[in-house]
Design a protein around this motif. Structure first.
Motif, short mmCIF file in Angstrom:
data_model
loop_
_atom_site.label_atom_id
_atom_site.label_comp_id
_atom_site.label_asym_id
_atom_site.label_seq_id
_atom_site.Cartn_x
_atom_site.Cartn_y
_atom_site.Cartn_z
N VAL A 33 0.85 -1.20 0.00
CA VAL A 33 0.00 0.00 0.00
C VAL A 33 0.88 1.24 0.00
CG1 VAL A 33 -1.53 1.36 1.45
CG2 VAL A 33 -2.00 -1.03 1.09
N GLU A 34 0.70 2.03 -1.02
CA GLU A 34 1.51 3.24 -1.11
C GLU A 34 0.56 4.36 -1.49
OE1 GLU A 34 5.84 2.42 -0.80
OE2 GLU A 34 4.69 4.26 -1.01
N ASP A 37 0.56 10.74 -0.75
CA ASP A 37 0.26 11.61 0.38
C ASP A 37 1.02 12.92 0.28
OD1 ASP A 37 2.60 10.02 2.69
OD2 ASP A 37 2.75 10.63 0.61
N ALA A 39 2.05 16.81 -0.27
CA ALA A 39 1.42 18.06 0.08
C ALA A 39 0.81 18.71 -1.16
CB ALA A 39 2.43 19.00 0.71
N LYS A 187 11.02 18.10 -1.33
CA LYS A 187 11.51 17.14 -2.28
C LYS A 187 10.54 17.11 -3.46
CE LYS A 187 14.10 13.09 -2.11
NZ LYS A 187 14.74 12.06 -1.57
N TYR A 513 6.91 17.05 -1.77
CA TYR A 513 6.82 16.60 -0.38
C TYR A 513 7.65 17.50 0.51
CZ TYR A 513 5.45 12.15 -2.47
OH TYR A 513 4.84 11.17 -3.18
N GLN A 514 7.14 17.71 1.70
CA GLN A 514 7.96 18.39 2.69
C GLN A 514 8.61 17.31 3.54
OE1 GLN A 514 5.82 21.21 4.97
NE2 GLN A 514 7.67 22.34 5.45
N VAL A 515 9.90 17.26 3.52
CA VAL A 515 10.59 16.16 4.21
C VAL A 515 11.38 16.71 5.37
CG1 VAL A 515 10.76 14.64 2.25
CG2 VAL A 515 12.48 16.37 2.58
N ALA A 516 11.54 15.83 6.36
CA ALA A 516 12.38 16.16 7.50
C ALA A 516 13.75 15.58 7.27
CB ALA A 516 11.77 15.59 8.77
N VAL A 518 17.44 13.79 8.05
CA VAL A 518 17.87 12.60 8.78
C VAL A 518 18.24 12.97 10.20
CG1 VAL A 518 19.61 10.81 8.88
CG2 VAL A 518 18.65 11.48 6.70
N PHE A 520 16.90 15.11 12.07
CA PHE A 520 15.70 15.18 12.88
C PHE A 520 15.27 13.79 13.34
CE2 PHE A 520 11.72 16.58 14.40
CZ PHE A 520 10.81 15.61 14.04
N ASP A 521 15.28 12.83 12.38
CA ASP A 521 14.87 11.47 12.75
C ASP A 521 15.78 10.89 13.82
OD1 ASP A 521 13.73 10.58 9.45
OD2 ASP A 521 12.60 11.09 11.25
N MET B 1 14.27 7.37 4.37
CA MET B 1 14.33 7.68 5.81
C MET B 1 12.94 7.72 6.44
SD MET B 1 17.08 7.57 6.98
CE MET B 1 18.35 6.85 6.05
N PHE B 4 12.25 5.00 8.84
CA PHE B 4 12.85 5.43 10.09
C PHE B 4 11.79 6.16 10.94
CE2 PHE B 4 15.65 6.43 13.14
CZ PHE B 4 16.90 6.92 12.83
N ASN B 8 10.25 5.16 14.52
CA ASN B 8 10.21 6.06 15.67
C ASN B 8 8.81 6.14 16.27
OD1 ASN B 8 12.86 6.78 15.70
ND2 ASN B 8 12.58 8.68 14.55
N TRP B 123 0.99 2.64 9.80
CA TRP B 123 1.62 1.89 8.72
C TRP B 123 1.40 2.59 7.38
CZ3 TRP B 123 5.10 -1.62 7.79
CH2 TRP B 123 5.12 -2.25 6.54
N ARG B 127 4.86 6.00 6.55
CA ARG B 127 5.93 5.55 5.69
C ARG B 127 6.12 6.44 4.48
NH1 ARG B 127 5.49 0.34 3.19
NH2 ARG B 127 3.30 0.95 3.17
N LEU B 129 6.75 9.96 2.13
CA LEU B 129 7.84 10.92 2.17
C LEU B 129 7.46 12.17 2.96
CD1 LEU B 129 9.39 11.08 -1.39
CD2 LEU B 129 10.53 10.58 0.74
N GLU B 130 6.17 12.51 2.92
CA GLU B 130 5.72 13.75 3.53
C GLU B 130 5.84 13.66 5.04
OE1 GLU B 130 4.61 16.24 1.75
OE2 GLU B 130 3.88 17.56 3.31
N PHE B 131 6.35 14.72 5.65
CA PHE B 131 6.54 14.68 7.10
C PHE B 131 5.43 15.46 7.80
CE2 PHE B 131 8.53 14.39 11.05
CZ PHE B 131 8.37 15.60 11.68
#
Lengths: 564, 200
Positions: A33-34, A37, A39, A187, A513-516, A518, A520-521, B1, B4, B8, B123, B127, B129-131
Motif C-alpha cells: 500500500v503506497e 500523500d 502536500a 523534495k 513533499y515536505q521532508v524532514a 535525517v 531530525f529522525d 528515511m 525510520f 520512531n 503503517w 511511511r 515521504l511527507e513529514f
C-alpha cells in the motif's frame, strides 16, 4: 477414538495453515500500500527530447527525485542533487547559459511560467511587459531546444502554492547551503518511466477539393488554385505548443475560405471555372516534409493544372503590413499577376503588401517557406505571412509564448477578407474592378464567430505532428470540417523523414513533499530512547525497588564472585 | 528515511506497553496470558459497540444537542465498562494477586486499543515521504491512553474485586466510575468528531 482425535488435530492443522497463508497474503498486500500523500501535486510539462541526424537535443531524462533549490545561491554550491526552480519572470540567463552550455550537472530544472493573463481587448497595443516576456520566452526556448541537457527539465504554471513553496525554499536557501538530505526542505518527485523513442511517428496531410464548373465544350482539365496551410507546431514543451499564430491563424483562414467558396460553388450559377484545392499539411517545422510528400503524391496532370498556390503562414498578429514571399523573381509574369491581385485588394482595405524574394538553393536541405516545396516541383507558389524574414529551423513554429493572447482575431479576419476577395476576383475575372464579393453584412461575409471559435479550439490543442496519432481528435475534427465544405477529403499518412526522431513522455505530475532531515529522525530516536529508558527505570524503582534496578546491572560480576 | 520515521512513531506508540510489562513484576509472574485474554475481550467489546452504534444511532442533520442521542451514546459507552468487568471478573486467570491482575488486564486492554486504532494509520501514513507531526501526537495519545486504561482497570478492580472496601470510599468510587463512563459526552465541545474518536 485416537484416530478421531488425530483427524480433528489434522483438520485443526489445516485450518492453521490456511490462516497462516491468509495472514501472509494480507501482510504482503499491506506492504504494497503506497498512498499518494504529497502536500502538493502539480501538472508539469517536459522539455522536448529529439534527435536531429543522430545528434541528441533537449532533455534526455524523465524521472526526477531531488530536493528543491532556488535563487539566490551561494556561489560555487553543488547542484547535482538539486532541482533548481526558476520563475521565467526573473530569469537569469547568465546562470542558465553557464549551466547548459558548460554541460554542468544539475538534479533537474523546473521553469515556472506566468499564469495566462486574461484576454485583452481587441486592438489594444500589447503592453511592454508582454513584449519583454515574449522576448524572454523566445530566447529561453531557443537555448533549450538547441542544447543537449543530461537532466530532466520541466515547465509548470505559477500558482499560489508553488509561489509559497518558492518563497519558502528561498528563505531557507538564504542561510547558505542548498537543501540536501540532512537539512530537510522540499523534495520534488516525478515518477515517469524512461522516455522511449517514438517507434514510427506519422504526419498526416488533409486535403479537400472544390471542383469548378466544366463547360460543355471543355475537354481540358480546369485550372486549379491551391490554398495550403501547415497545421502542426513545434516548441520547447510539446504539451504546451498550441501555436495560435504559427500556424493556427493560417488553419482558421483556410477553413473560413473553404466555407465561403463552398457557398459560392454550391450553386452552379456562381461556380467558378477554377478548381480549388485545400491542403492542411503537417511536418511544417521539419523543412515542410509533409508538403513535399503530399506534392509528390499528386498525379502529373493535377500538378500541371495548378495555376498557382497560396501558402498561409502566421497571419494572426499584424497591423497593416503583410508580406508575400516568393522564390521566383518578382518580375516573373505569374508572380506579378498574383502580387497585383493581392495588392489591388489590399490597397482598398488599407493594407500594404510587400514582396520578398528568396532564391532556392537546391543543395541546401533547409526549406524556410512552404512555397519552396512547390517551386522545386515547378509550381508557381507564394507564401503570405506577417513575418518579413525567413524563420530559421525550429523558430516561429508555435512555441511557449504563442498562446491565444498572441493572436488577434481581427487580423485573421482581415487576412481572410483579403485573400478571399483576391481569389474571387481572379476566379471570376473581376481584376481591377472595385467590387466587394465578401462584403460585411452580406450572406457571404466572413463569419467572426466561426473564426473565433476555431482559433479558441486550436489554441487549446497542442499539435506537435509526430505526437499526433493517425486518429487524433484534432485531425478528425479538421477532416470533418473540410468535408462539410469540400468534397473528396483525403487523409495522407506519411512517415517523417529519417532526420528527426522524437521521444515520448511529454507531461507528468510533480509531487512536492515536505521532508524532514535525517538529523531530525536521529534526534527523535534519541529522545524516544531516553524516554523509554527513563520510563523503565521509573517503573522498576516504583514497583520493585531501587536495589532491583541496580542488581540488573550487577548480575555478571556477582556470578563471577559466586563461582570463585 | 521515512521507514525510520515509522519506526520512531511505532516505538513511541507501542514501546511503553512493552516497557511496562518488562519493568514491573508482571514479567516475573508471567501474566502474558491474562493480557492476551484482556486484549481479546477488548476486541469483542469494540465489535459489539460498533454494531450497536450502527444500529441505534441516527445522524443528526443540524448538529443540535439531542438529549436522547446523547443518552444513547452514554449507554453504549457502558458496554465498554461491561467489557472491562467481564475481563476482570469472569475470565479464569492463573493464581495471581489482585494487584497484578488489574495491571495485566489494563495493559492488555490498552495494547489492544493502540493496535486497533493506531497501527493501521501509522503503517499507511508514516511511511510516506511527507513529514507531519500527526503520528508523533498519536504516539503521545497512546501513552496517555495507557495511563487511562490502567487507572480504569484499577477502578474496576476496586469496584468488583475487593470485597472489603472502607464504607466512605464506596460512593466516591461509583461516582468516579459514572463520571469516567460519561466523560466523552461531557468533554465534547462541537466534536461529533472528537466524540467518536474517544468513543472508539
Amino acid at each position: 477414538m485416537a484416530g478421531r482425535r488425530r483427524g480433528r488435530c489434522g483438520g485443526g492443522v489445516e485450518v492453521l495453515e490456511s490462516i497462516y497463508s491468509v495472514v501472509a497474503l494480507v501482510l504482503i498486500l499491506v506492504a504494497c500500500v503506497e498512498l499518494g500523500d504529497a502536500a502538493t501535486a502539480v501538472d508539469v510539462y517536459r522539455l522536448i527530447q529529439y534527435d536531429l541526424a543522430g545528434v541528441p537535443y533537449g532533455s534526455r531524462f524523465g524521472g526526477l527525485n531531488h530536493h528543491a533549490g532556488a535563487f539566490p545561491f551561494a556561489p560555487g554550491a553543488d547542484f547535482s542533487r538539486t532541482v533548481v526552480m526558476m520563475p521565467v519572470r526573473e530569469l537569469n540567463f547568465t546562470f542558465l547559459r553557464e549551466y547548459i552550455i558548460n554541460k554542468q550537472q544539475l538534479g533537474g530544472l523546473l521553469f515556472l511560467l506566468p499564469q495566462k493573463v486574461s484576454k485583452k481587448i481587441v486592438g489594444e497595443i500589447k503592453s511592454k511587459d508582454d513584449g519583454l516576456m515574449r522576448k524572454i520566452l523566445v530566447e529561453l526556448e531557443q537555448l533549450l531546444i538547441h542544447a543537449s541537457i543530461p537532466y530532466p527539465v520541466y515547465f509548470a504554471f505559477e500558482d499560489d502554492k508553488i509561489n509559497a513553496l518558492l518563497a519558502d525554499v528561498r528563505r531557507s536557501d538564504a542561510t547558505g547551503q542548498p537543501a540536501t538530505a540532512t537539512t530537510g526542505g522540499y523534495k520534488l518527485v516525478v515518477s515517469s518511466p524512461e522516455p522511449k523513442k517514438l517507434s514510427s511517428p506519422t504526419i498526416t496531410n488533409i486535403q479537400g477539393w472544390l471542383p469548378g464548373l466544366k463547360g460543355d465544350g471543355d475537354t481540358n482539365q480546369l485550372p486549379t488554385i491551391a490554398v495550403v496551410a501547415p497545421y502542426d507546431t513545434f516548441g520547447a514543451a510539446p504539451a504546451l505548443s498550441v501555436g495560435s499564430d504559427g500556424n493556427g491563424s493560417g488553419v482558421v483562414a483556410l477553413l473560413e475560405i473553404a466555407r465561403l467558396f463552398s457557398r459560392l460553388y454550391s450553386n452552379p450559377k456562381t461556380r467558378g471555372r477554377y478548381n480549388l484545392l485545400f491542403g492542411l499539411t503537417s511536418g511544417g517545422p521539419y523543412n515542410y516534409n509533409g508538403t513535399l510528400k503530399w506534392l509528390r503524391s499528386f498525379d502529373q496532370r493535377l500538378r500541371e493544372s495548378i495555376d498557382y498556390a497560396i501558402c498561409l503562414n502566421s497571419i494572426g498578429s499584424w497591423n497593416n503590413e503583410l508580406w508575400i514571399h516568393v522564390s521566383k523573381p518578382p518580375e516573373n509574369a505569374y508572380i506579378k499577376q498574383v502580387h497585383e491581385s493581392l495588392s489591388d485588394v489590399a490597397k482598398e482595405q488599407g493594407v500594404t503588401i510587400g514582396i520578398k524574394h528568396k532564391k532556392i538553393n537546391i543543395s541546401d536541405p533547409r526549406v524556410a517557406w512552404e512555397h519552396e516545396q512547390f517551386s522545386r516541383l515547378r509550381i508557381t507558389a507564394v507564401t503570405l505571412s506577417e513575418l518579413s524574414a525567413a524563420p530559421e529551423l525550429l523558430k516561429n513554429t508555435g512555441g511557449l509564448y504563442d498562446t491565444r493572447d498572441s493572436v488577434d482575431e481581427a487580423a485573421v479576419y482581415r487576412s481572410i477578407r483579403l485573400i478571399a476577395e483576391s481569389l474571387a476576383r481572379h476566379i471570376y475575372g473581376y481584376q481591377g474592378r472595385n467590387i466587394q464579393i465578401f462584403a460585411d453584412n452580406s450572406s457571404l461575409a466572413v463569419n467572426p464567430s466561426y473564426v473565433k471559435s476555431w482559433l479558441d479550439l486550436l489554441s487549446r490543442t497542442p499539435r506537435v505532428g509526430p505526437f499526433l496519432s493517425k486518429t487524433d481528435p484534432i485531425i478528425s475534427a479538421l477532416k470533418k470540417e473540410l468535408s462539410d465544405h469540400t468534397v473528396e477529403v483525403h487523409l495522407q499518412h506519411e512517415m517523417i523523414d529519417g532526420m528527426f526522431s522524437f521521444y515520448d513522455s511529454t507531461r507528468a505530475t510533480l509531487y512536492i513533499y515536505q521532508v524532514a532531515s535525517v538529523a531530525f529522525d536521529l534526534l527523535l530516536l534519541l529522545v524516544l530512547g531516553s524516554y523509554l529508558i527513563l520510563l523503565f527505570s521509573f517503573l522498576v524503582i516504583t514497583t520493585r525497588g531501587l536495589d532491583d534496578l541496580i542488581n540488573m546491572f550487577r548480575r555478571p560480576p556477582s556470578r563471577k564472585v559466586k563461582a570463585s | 528515511m521515512t521507514v525510520f520515521h515509522f519506526f520512531n512513531c511505532a516505538i513511541l506508540t507501542f514501546g511503553p506497553h512493552a516497557v511496562y510489562y518488562s519493568a514491573t513484576p508482571l514479567s516475573e509472574y508471567d501474566t502474558i496470558g491474562t493480557s492476551a485474554k484482556a486484549a481479546a475481550v477488548y476486541l469483542g467489546t469494540a465489535l459489539v459497540k460498533l454494531v450497536c452504534l450502527a444500529t441505534f444511532l441516527k445522524e443528526s442533520e443540524n448538529g443540535n444537542f439531542d438529549p436522547y442521542q446523547e443518552l444513547l451514546k452514554v449507554l453504549i459507552n457502558f458496554i465498554d465498562v461491561a467489557g472491562l468487568y467481564f475481563a476482570l471478573t469472569q475470565l479464569t486467570h492463573r493464581n495471581i494477586s489482585q494487584n497484578h491482575k488489574f495491571q495485566a488486564v489494563g495493559l492488555g486492554w490498552a495494547f489492544a486499543d493502540s493496535v486497533l486504532h493506531r497501527l493501521a494509520p501509522l503503517w499507511v501514513g508514516a511511511r510516506g515521504l511527507e513529514f507531519t507531526w500527526e503520528y508523533v501526537f498519536q504516539g503521545l495519545e497512546a501513552n496517555a491512553n495507557l495511563v487511562l486504561n490502567l487507572s480504569l482497570a484499577a477502578l474496576g478492580s476496586l469496584m468488583w474485586l475487593r470485597k472489603n472496601k472502607p464504607r466512605i470510599l464506596i460512593p466516591i468510587i461509583y461516582a468516579c466510575a459514572g463520571v469516567l463512563a460519561t466523560m466523552p459526552s461531557i468533554t465534547r465541545s462541537d466534536g461529533k468528531y472528537l466524540f467518536i474518536t474517544t468513543m472508539w
